[in-house]
Design a protein around this motif. Structure first.
Motif, short mmCIF file in Angstrom:
data_model
loop_
_atom_site.label_atom_id
_atom_site.label_comp_id
_atom_site.label_asym_id
_atom_site.label_seq_id
_atom_site.Cartn_x
_atom_site.Cartn_y
_atom_site.Cartn_z
N TYR A 134 0.85 -1.19 0.00
CA TYR A 134 0.00 0.00 0.00
C TYR A 134 0.89 1.24 0.00
O TYR A 134 1.87 1.31 0.74
CB TYR A 134 -0.89 0.02 1.24
CG TYR A 134 -2.15 -0.79 1.10
CD1 TYR A 134 -3.17 -0.36 0.25
CD2 TYR A 134 -2.32 -1.98 1.79
CE1 TYR A 134 -4.34 -1.10 0.11
CE2 TYR A 134 -3.48 -2.73 1.66
CZ TYR A 134 -4.47 -2.28 0.81
OH TYR A 134 -5.62 -3.01 0.67
N SER A 151 -2.48 -4.47 -1.75
CA SER A 151 -1.14 -4.87 -1.32
C SER A 151 -0.74 -6.13 -2.07
O SER A 151 -1.35 -7.18 -1.90
CB SER A 151 -1.12 -5.13 0.18
OG SER A 151 0.14 -5.64 0.54
N ASN A 154 1.06 -8.53 0.62
CA ASN A 154 0.29 -9.13 1.71
C ASN A 154 -0.85 -9.97 1.18
O ASN A 154 -1.85 -10.18 1.86
CB ASN A 154 -0.26 -8.04 2.63
CG ASN A 154 0.82 -7.46 3.52
OD1 ASN A 154 1.81 -8.14 3.80
ND2 ASN A 154 0.65 -6.24 3.94
N ARG A 241 7.93 -15.39 7.64
CA ARG A 241 7.62 -16.67 8.28
C ARG A 241 6.92 -17.59 7.28
O ARG A 241 6.14 -18.44 7.66
CB ARG A 241 6.76 -16.43 9.51
CG ARG A 241 7.51 -15.59 10.55
CD ARG A 241 6.67 -15.33 11.76
NE ARG A 241 5.38 -14.81 11.37
CZ ARG A 241 4.33 -14.79 12.17
NH1 ARG A 241 4.41 -15.28 13.37
NH2 ARG A 241 3.20 -14.27 11.77
N ALA A 245 -0.22 -16.88 4.75
CA ALA A 245 -0.83 -18.19 4.51
C ALA A 245 0.09 -19.14 3.75
O ALA A 245 -0.33 -19.78 2.79
CB ALA A 245 -2.18 -18.04 3.80
N PRO B 246 -9.92 -5.28 5.25
CA PRO B 246 -9.75 -6.50 4.46
C PRO B 246 -8.46 -7.23 4.85
O PRO B 246 -7.58 -6.66 5.51
CB PRO B 246 -9.67 -5.99 3.01
CG PRO B 246 -9.28 -4.56 3.12
CD PRO B 246 -9.82 -4.07 4.44
N ASP B 248 -5.69 -8.15 3.39
CA ASP B 248 -4.33 -7.70 3.07
C ASP B 248 -3.90 -6.49 3.90
O ASP B 248 -2.72 -6.17 3.95
CB ASP B 248 -4.15 -7.48 1.56
CG ASP B 248 -4.96 -6.31 1.03
OD1 ASP B 248 -5.86 -5.84 1.76
OD2 ASP B 248 -4.70 -5.87 -0.10
N VAL B 249 -4.86 -5.81 4.54
CA VAL B 249 -4.50 -4.75 5.49
C VAL B 249 -4.19 -5.38 6.85
O VAL B 249 -3.21 -5.04 7.51
CB VAL B 249 -5.64 -3.72 5.63
CG1 VAL B 249 -5.33 -2.71 6.73
CG2 VAL B 249 -5.87 -3.00 4.31
N VAL B 251 -3.12 -8.43 7.64
CA VAL B 251 -1.90 -9.24 7.79
C VAL B 251 -0.63 -8.41 7.84
O VAL B 251 0.44 -8.93 8.15
CB VAL B 251 -1.72 -10.32 6.69
CG1 VAL B 251 -2.78 -11.37 6.80
CG2 VAL B 251 -1.65 -9.69 5.33
N ALA B 252 -0.72 -7.11 7.56
CA ALA B 252 0.48 -6.27 7.63
C ALA B 252 1.08 -6.31 9.03
O ALA B 252 2.29 -6.21 9.20
CB ALA B 252 0.16 -4.85 7.23
N ALA B 254 0.81 -8.91 11.03
CA ALA B 254 0.92 -10.31 11.46
C ALA B 254 2.23 -10.54 12.18
O ALA B 254 3.24 -9.93 11.86
CB ALA B 254 0.83 -11.24 10.25
N GLY B 255 2.20 -11.42 13.16
CA GLY B 255 3.43 -11.71 13.90
C GLY B 255 3.73 -10.66 14.95
O GLY B 255 4.81 -10.64 15.51
N ASP B 395 -1.32 -17.94 13.90
CA ASP B 395 -1.30 -16.92 12.87
C ASP B 395 -1.46 -17.56 11.48
O ASP B 395 -2.21 -17.08 10.64
CB ASP B 395 0.05 -16.19 12.96
CG ASP B 395 -0.01 -14.84 12.32
OD1 ASP B 395 -1.09 -14.23 12.34
OD2 ASP B 395 1.02 -14.40 11.79
N GLN B 399 -4.59 -17.00 8.99
CA GLN B 399 -4.43 -16.37 7.67
C GLN B 399 -5.10 -17.18 6.57
O GLN B 399 -5.66 -16.62 5.63
CB GLN B 399 -2.95 -16.20 7.36
CG GLN B 399 -2.33 -15.06 8.15
CD GLN B 399 -0.89 -14.80 7.75
OE1 GLN B 399 -0.36 -15.41 6.83
NE2 GLN B 399 -0.26 -13.88 8.46
N PHE B 403 -7.89 -15.32 4.24
CA PHE B 403 -7.85 -15.21 2.80
C PHE B 403 -8.82 -16.17 2.12
O PHE B 403 -8.79 -16.34 0.90
CB PHE B 403 -6.44 -15.43 2.28
CG PHE B 403 -5.52 -14.28 2.57
CD1 PHE B 403 -5.62 -13.11 1.83
CD2 PHE B 403 -4.59 -14.35 3.58
CE1 PHE B 403 -4.79 -12.04 2.10
CE2 PHE B 403 -3.76 -13.29 3.85
CZ PHE B 403 -3.85 -12.12 3.12
#
Lengths: 298, 427
Positions: A134, A151, A154, A241, A245, B246, B248-249, B251-252, B254-255, B395, B399, B403
């Motif tokens: 983004y 993105s 992502n 990681r 997914a 959504p 893809d926002v 998971v930014a 994530a972790g 996680d 994910q 998705f």
């Protein structure tokens, strides 16, 4: 005559003494760790305790009971099959453009070579990620065509292509080798073909490709081996990681995860040795097929 | 010929000497003076690093014969490095930790209970200490608290005249509220951050149902697949309604990269949030999570703890450093809330006045939780070797659901199976 062997012995002895630092390095940094990792691959070792012998259990689990491992193997094979030919095609195309001597040609060659010096680095991978995220350059560019912002990194369905693009962009190293190869093809062969009325396409497929085939083969083998070991771009363009997914769970990323995140050093060692075996088989196959399409001339 | 051989030997010897001296130099530097050198590491943001370094400097000033070498780190890769250091006998003397059972199980942690002449735990609530104990032995000292809270941006509510959620708000009402707020928010903003992949948030939800991440004896998961399906479905519905960002926002971050969270980027009006994490600006307020009235799931979770390496050469000095960081009023003032509200009650009370309005809210929220009925005791520390269940595995499966690659029921079954496998392999 009696003195010759002694003389040689002294000479070679000082040679060996000079070699000592190198030999210590090879033994300490390569051979011993290599042997140790082979041993570890038959053990259960979590880094904190001591290794426990488990025989072939690790190898059995790899192929019998680890879907993520098989997923990482498939993903990496697919990546190699797609990314390496594309990169070689890009390298060959650039080499054809940059091979003839023209004014300023050296500057262009250097510019096209530059990404392959930087491409595997951490900084470029991070920049690449930012470009496709983004607010990145790619989205701004696509926005001018009215394509909605998203993105690319992502998203599990696009992130792999971002990494493929990075690999293709690094075509400089094979390109330089192709340029050298193209310049080895004697001009009179092309002249003879032109006299016989061969067009550019025929010239390319009947002369350039066969004459260049040893170079193509060399680049192919190197490209396949390095693509199999892809780690930095996958780790940094992906989420580090194998995600999102598991879409960037390359072979080497999975190895790293098992070793350092799950602390399964024995299992990770087994993964590494299977990689060596797979690479040996793939290289062997390439050499076998090379008899049919690589022409070394006379 | 002899000269040539001698030259060669000389060169080899010099090379060896040159290689050797680099390592020797470090050792002799430490040995020549009488100073004790302690090595110490932690993870965290720059604010935490700066405060900790300042506190350590004060400790060195008070103890001129102790020298502390600090290595602040970021969270990603922290345990990779620490474990490698343990394997090569090079682990630091004092380190920040959040997996006490794993290390205690391997005998890597100093039993702090044996140093009660150096370490004072009288000002620390038993509920905290219990989170650092394995087999009734105290192996670590909690460095602060990070109970979950709901952070809200009141301005987003005031404009449209919505009431802030309370502990009585049910999860259903909370979801409805989010959808209503979403209608008043412009594109690129959302009512609520997506918590579906965050293990600490899921834990509150579980505890409200009298379940938890792990069973009491630590031999299995403390919940079943349907609990997880409920959780994932709750968030999937909100995502479908457009009230959370959504995939893809989401998971930014994530972790656990909090700098990428929707709160840090000001993208949402509400979020479940740990109180040890810094808020980006003053527009936020803390409040209780939904459905907490009656049977609360929130507890005074320790943010992380201080541990001492069992192999340290200077146990007394190392424990003294931990004691200083947790119990010294001056250290408390320097550290502030960089690891959450201090576990030492008198320090928590004394630092409150020096805090800004935002930080005072955190202290007040923790005080509110400490009152009867607003929170429940903490669970026992997670079983040994299970850290990846909450960090990586949860996680990963979340994910796949995010998705839409796998439906919630299928993913939950697979998650429970893989998690159980990992618990079993840790004996």
């Amino acid at each position: 005559m009696g003195r010759r062997p002694g003389h040689d012995f002294t000479r070679s002895r000082s040679g060996y003494v000079f070699l000592t630092p190198w030999f210590v390095g090879v033994a300490g940094l390569v051979l011993v760790p290599l042997a140790f990792s082979l041993y570890l691959s038959f053990t259960d070792y979590n880094l904190l305790g001591s290794p426990e012998w488990v025989g072939l259990d690790n190898y059995r689990q790899l192929f019998g009971d680890d879907d993520r491992y098989l997923h990482s193997m498939r993903l990496t094979l697919g990546y190699v099959v797609v990314a390496v030919p594309l990169q070689l095609a890009a390298a060959l195309a650039a080499a054809l453009l940059l091979s003839p001597s023209r004014r300023g040609q050296g500057v262009y060659r250097a510019l096209f070579y530059l990404p392959s010096l930087l491409g595997a680095s951490v900084a470029v991978s991070i920049t690449w990620r930012a470009l496709f995220d983004y607010g990145g350059g790619v989205n701004s560019f696509l926005a001018t065509f009215g394509i909605e912002e998203r993105s690319w990194v992502n998203n599990p369905s696009t992130v792999l292509w971002v990494i493929v693009a990075l690999e293709i962009w690094r075509f400089g190293a094979p390109m330089v080798i192709f340029i050298a190869g193209l310049q080895q093809i004697p001009a009179e062969v092309y002249e003879a073909a032109a006299l016989d009325g061969a067009g550019p396409v025929t010239t390319f497929t009947r002369i350039t490709i066969p004459m260049l085939s040893p170079i193509i083969f060399f680049n192919l083998v190197l490209g396949v081996i390095s693509a199999f070991q892809t780690f930095t771009p996958a780790q940094l363009v992906g989420d580090g990681r194998g995600g999102p997914a598991d879409s960037t769970l390359f072979y080497a990323v999975n190895l790293y995860q098992q070793a350092f995140e799950y602390q399964r050093m024995g299992y990770a060692s087994a993964i590494a040795w299977v990689m060596l075996a797979v690479l040996a088989v793939v290289a062997g196959l390439l050499f076998w097929t090379s008899r049919r399409w690589v022409h070394y001339g006379d | 010929m002899r000269t040539r051989l001698c030259t060669a030997l000389l060169v080899a010897a010099l090379t060896a000497a040159a290689c050797g001296s680099a390592g020797d130099g470090e050792d002799s530097g430490a040995n020549t003076s009488d100073a004790v050198t302690l090595r110490m590491t932690w993870w965290g943001n720059p604010a935490r690093a700066e405060a900790t370094q300042e506190a350590v400097e004060l400790f060195e000033e008070r103890n001129p014969d102790i020298d502390v070498e600090v290595s602040p780190a970021s969270f990603s890769g922290y345990y990779d490095k620490l474990n490698t250091q343990f394997a090569s006998d090079a682990a630091p003397d004092v380190f920040q930790d959040d997996q006490v059972t794993t290390y205690a199980d391997q005998g890597l942690l100093l039993d702090l209970g044996e140093y009660d002449d150096v370490l004072d735990t009288s000002q620390i609530d038993d509920g905290f200490l219990a989170q650092a104990m394995v087999d009734d032995r105290l192996y670590e000292l909690p460095a602060g608290s990070s109970p979950m809270a709901l952070v809200v941006r009141p301005s987003a509510f005031d404009a449209a005249g919505f009431e802030l959620p309370t502990a009585e708000t049910t999860w259903e009402e909370f979801a409805d509220l989010a959808v209503e707020i979403q209608a008043t928010i412009d594109d690129g903003g959302w009512a609520l951050a997506d918590s579906s992949s965050l293990p600490n948030h899921f834990q509150v939800f579980l505890r409200q149902r009298d379940r938890d991440w792990f069973s009491e004896d630590g031999s299995s998961l403390g919940f079943e697949a349907p609990d997880l399906v409920d959780w994932w479905t709750y968030w999937a519905d909100l995502r479908e309604a457009g009230a959370v960002p959504p995939a893809d926002v989401t998971v930014a971050s994530a972790g656990g990269d909090v700098t990428e969270s929707p709160v840090a980027k000001n993208q949402v009006a509400m979020s479940i949030y740990g109180t040890s994490i810094t808020l980006p600006n003053d527009e936020w307020a803390y409040g209780p999570l939904p459905n907490e009235a009656g049977n609360p799931g929130v507890y005074l979770m320790r943010s992380n703890s201080w541990a001492v390496n069992a192999e340290t050469e200077h146990p007394d000095e190392a424990v003294a450093l931990v004691d200083f960081l947790v119990n010294d009023p001056d250290a408390g003032e320097i550290l502030g809330l960089t690891r959450g509200v201090p576990p030492n009650q008198s320090i928590a009370a004394s630092v409150k006045d020096g805090l800004d309005a935002k930080e005072q809210q955190i202290v007040e929220y923790v005080e509110y939780l400490s009152q009867d009925g607003n929170s429940r005791p903490a669970p026992a520390p997670d079983p040994a070797g299970t850290r990846n269940i909450r960090s990586e595995m949860f996680d990963r499966y979340s994910q796949e659901v995010l998705f839409g690659q796998r439906d919630a029921a299928d993913a939950a079954e697979a998650f429970v199976a893989e998690a159980q496998q990992l618990i079993d392999s840790g004996h």
